[in-house]
Design an enzyme around this catalytic site. Structure first.
Site, PDB file in Angstrom:
ATOM      1  N   GLU A  36       2.629  -1.295  21.109  1.00 58.01           N
ATOM      2  CA  GLU A  36       2.744  -0.263  22.168  1.00 58.01           C
ATOM      3  C   GLU A  36       1.621  -0.401  23.208  1.00 58.01           C
ATOM      4  O   GLU A  36       0.626  -1.105  22.992  1.00 58.01           O
ATOM      5  CB  GLU A  36       2.690   1.128  21.546  1.00 58.01           C
ATOM      6  CG  GLU A  36       1.367   1.421  20.858  1.00 58.01           C
ATOM      7  CD  GLU A  36       1.031   2.899  20.844  1.00 58.01           C
ATOM      8  OE1 GLU A  36       1.063   3.523  21.918  1.00 58.01           O
ATOM      9  OE2 GLU A  36       0.699   3.419  19.759  1.00 58.01           O
ATOM     10  N   LYS A  97       1.903   7.880  31.255  1.00 61.63           N
ATOM     11  CA  LYS A  97       2.345   7.851  29.858  1.00 61.63           C
ATOM     12  C   LYS A  97       3.869   7.976  29.835  1.00 61.63           C
ATOM     13  O   LYS A  97       4.424   8.893  30.434  1.00 61.63           O
ATOM     14  CB  LYS A  97       1.701   9.013  29.096  1.00 61.63           C
ATOM     15  CG  LYS A  97       2.193   9.178  27.656  1.00 61.63           C
ATOM     16  CD  LYS A  97       1.419  10.282  26.945  1.00 61.63           C
ATOM     17  CE  LYS A  97       2.059  10.633  25.594  1.00 61.63           C
ATOM     18  NZ  LYS A  97       1.316  11.679  24.864  1.00 61.63           N
ATOM     19  N   ASP A 147       6.512  21.552  19.125  1.00 59.57           N
ATOM     20  CA  ASP A 147       6.008  20.349  19.786  1.00 59.57           C
ATOM     21  C   ASP A 147       6.010  19.222  18.770  1.00 59.57           C
ATOM     22  O   ASP A 147       5.065  19.013  18.028  1.00 59.57           O
ATOM     23  CB  ASP A 147       4.605  20.569  20.352  1.00 59.57           C
ATOM     24  CG  ASP A 147       4.112  19.337  21.139  1.00 59.57           C
ATOM     25  OD1 ASP A 147       4.844  18.321  21.159  1.00 59.57           O
ATOM     26  OD2 ASP A 147       3.031  19.405  21.725  1.00 59.57           O
ATOM     27  N   LYS A 168      -1.072  10.661  13.225  1.00 56.27           N
ATOM     28  CA  LYS A 168      -2.451  10.935  13.615  1.00 56.27           C
ATOM     29  C   LYS A 168      -3.001  12.199  12.968  1.00 56.27           C
ATOM     30  O   LYS A 168      -2.282  13.176  12.787  1.00 56.27           O
ATOM     31  CB  LYS A 168      -2.520  11.036  15.135  1.00 56.27           C
ATOM     32  CG  LYS A 168      -2.435   9.661  15.771  1.00 56.27           C
ATOM     33  CD  LYS A 168      -2.057   9.740  17.220  1.00 56.27           C
ATOM     34  CE  LYS A 168      -0.624  10.228  17.316  1.00 56.27           C
ATOM     35  NZ  LYS A 168      -0.192  10.349  18.705  1.00 56.27           N
TER      36      LYS A 168
HETATM   37  N1  PSU Z   1      -2.162   6.628  18.168  1.00 53.07           N
HETATM   38  C1  PSU Z   1      -3.389   6.447  18.722  1.00 53.07           C
HETATM   39  N2  PSU Z   1      -3.522   6.624  20.038  1.00 53.07           N
HETATM   40  C2  PSU Z   1      -2.459   6.954  20.835  1.00 53.07           C
HETATM   41  C3  PSU Z   1      -1.177   7.134  20.273  1.00 53.07           C
HETATM   42  C4  PSU Z   1      -1.083   6.954  18.936  1.00 53.07           C
HETATM   43  O1  PSU Z   1      -4.344   6.135  18.025  1.00 53.07           O
HETATM   44  O2  PSU Z   1      -2.627   7.080  22.024  1.00 53.07           O
HETATM   45  C5  PSU Z   1       0.003   7.459  21.145  1.00 53.07           C
HETATM   46  C6  PSU Z   1       1.197   6.679  20.651  1.00 53.07           C
HETATM   47  O3  PSU Z   1       1.692   5.947  21.742  1.00 53.07           O
HETATM   48  C7  PSU Z   1       2.168   7.730  20.189  1.00 53.07           C
HETATM   49  C8  PSU Z   1       1.832   8.854  21.142  1.00 53.07           C
HETATM   50  O4  PSU Z   1       3.484   7.294  20.267  1.00 53.07           O
HETATM   51  O5  PSU Z   1       0.422   8.821  21.150  1.00 53.07           O
HETATM   52  C9  PSU Z   1       2.404  10.176  20.722  1.00 53.07           C
HETATM   53  O6  PSU Z   1       2.327  11.078  21.789  1.00 53.07           O
HETATM   54  P1  PSU Z   1       3.187  12.411  21.762  1.00 53.07           P
HETATM   55  O7  PSU Z   1       2.576  13.255  20.668  1.00 53.07           O
HETATM   56  O8  PSU Z   1       3.042  13.016  23.124  1.00 53.07           O
HETATM   57  O9  PSU Z   1       4.600  12.003  21.444  1.00 53.07           O
HETATM   58 MN    MN Z   2       4.643  16.557  22.453  1.00 51.46          MN
END
Ligand code: PSU
Ligand code: MN
Length: 311
Positions: A36, A97, A147, A168
């Site tokens: 990614e 993003k 969310d 995470k």
């Molecule tokens: N893990 C990390 N750093 C990041 C992300 C994941 O250590 O920046 C990113 C990934 O691209 C993941 C995104 O898909 O955060 C998820 O964001 P959201 O919660 O808005 O879907």
């Molecule tokens: Mn979100």
């Protein structure tokens, strides 16, 4: 390349531009690991994001696989950035993003977009890649169960092998695991019986499947494919012992980060990058070392799986 991908995968988009060495690897059935770009343009600070890019790519290469970063490049969905494009994404000027819902908009507006896991899976699968690596997937946010990262739904409809270190630490991990179960996503612990906590090696949350070799993972993934399952096989690997963080340090850092986010009214797509940044500060950079280490190891395991898949 698009024709080759179509031959191997049925209906596949001709829209994805694939870097030449990646295209020839895919066409020849050689191992490719998709990666990614949101972690590079939003998740990690400059200049650590450059280390992250180098280590992810090195990880895949160490296993004999070809790394391919996904992104939207001036409106073109892309698998495999060339070095000039990578520089632009690392500098991140004007790079937005891009989650799954944002893909079409970024394409129509000819924007540069760094893709989350969800958007990266869309692109990588459309181009015919089978294996993807990341740091941590998105999931259900704490205190805001509505969310939920788009990563979960894309995992439920993209039949690739996805390697991560869990969801995470800033997320509601039990809720995330429940949602993955509901969505029918098989979570396989690599040499572990527990969900890793991204920065931490354990969480106390038991998972239902374990594999101890890349071949074991391939066997599970092939069984799912044989049945025509649409879901990803989600492989979770603990962060390397040398850089993993203790639970209490992470708990304190996350609690502080959530408080800050609430006070500042951070919401929506900004939430994840904000929380990751706040945790980084609170751990005095230790979370950064963990993040870099696990990104490399996940890409390395993904490379081994990609190699095993070609046998
Ligand atoms: N893990 C990390 N750093 C990041 C992300 C994941 O250590 O920046 C990113 C990934 O691209 C993941 C995104 O898909 O955060 C998820 O964001 P959201 O919660 O808005 O879907
Ligand atoms: Mn979100």
């Amino acid at each position: 390349m698009a024709a080759q991908a179509r031959a191997r995968h049925g209906a596949v988009s001709q829209t994805v531009r694939v870097l030449a060495n990646v295209a020839s690897a895919l066409a020849a059935g050689r191992p490719v690991v998709a990666l990614e770009s949101s972690v590079l343009a939003q998740g990690l600070p400059i200049p650590a994001n450059r280390d992250a890019a180098e280590r992810m790519m090195k990880g895949a290469e160490r296993s004999g696989a070809i790394p391919a970063i996904t992104a939207v490049v001036r409106g073109v969905a892309t698998l495999g950035l060339d070095s000039e494009e990578l520089e632009r994404f690392l500098a991140r000027d004007g790079v937005r993003k891009v989650a799954a819902r944002d893909l079409a908009v970024a394409m129509a507006q000819k924007a540069d977009g760094a893709t989350t896991v969800a958007a990266s899976l869309c692109i990588a699968h459309a181009a015919g890649a089978s294996v993807f690596a990341t740091g941590g997937i998105g999931g259900v946010h704490r205190g805001a169960p509505f969310d939920e990262s788009g990563d979960l739904v894309e995992l439920a409809r993209t039949p690739m092998v996805v390697v991560c270190a869990g969801a995470k630490s800033i997320l509601d991990l039990p809720a995330t695991l429940e949602r993955l179960e509901t969505l029918g996503v098989t979570v396989v612990g690599y040499r572990t019986d527990e969900l890793p906590g991204f920065f931490t090696r354990t969480t106390g949350l038991k998972i239902s499947a374990r594999a101890d070799t890349p071949e074991d993972i391939v066997a599970i993934h092939r069984a799912a494919r044989a049945l025509g399952r649409a879901q990803a096989t989600l492989v979770v690997q603990p962060p390397p012992a040398g850089v993993a963080l203790p639970q209490d340090l992470v708990d304190d850092a996350v609690a502080g980060a959530l408080k800050q986010a609430a006070a500042l009214g951070v919401r929506g797509a900004a939430t994840t990058p904000f929380l990751l940044g706040a945790v980084l500060e609170a751990t005095a950079g230790r979370s950064l070392l963990a993040n870099l280490g696990l990104l490399e190891e996940n890409a390395r395991l993904a490379g081994q799986i990609a190699v095993a898949l070609t046998r």
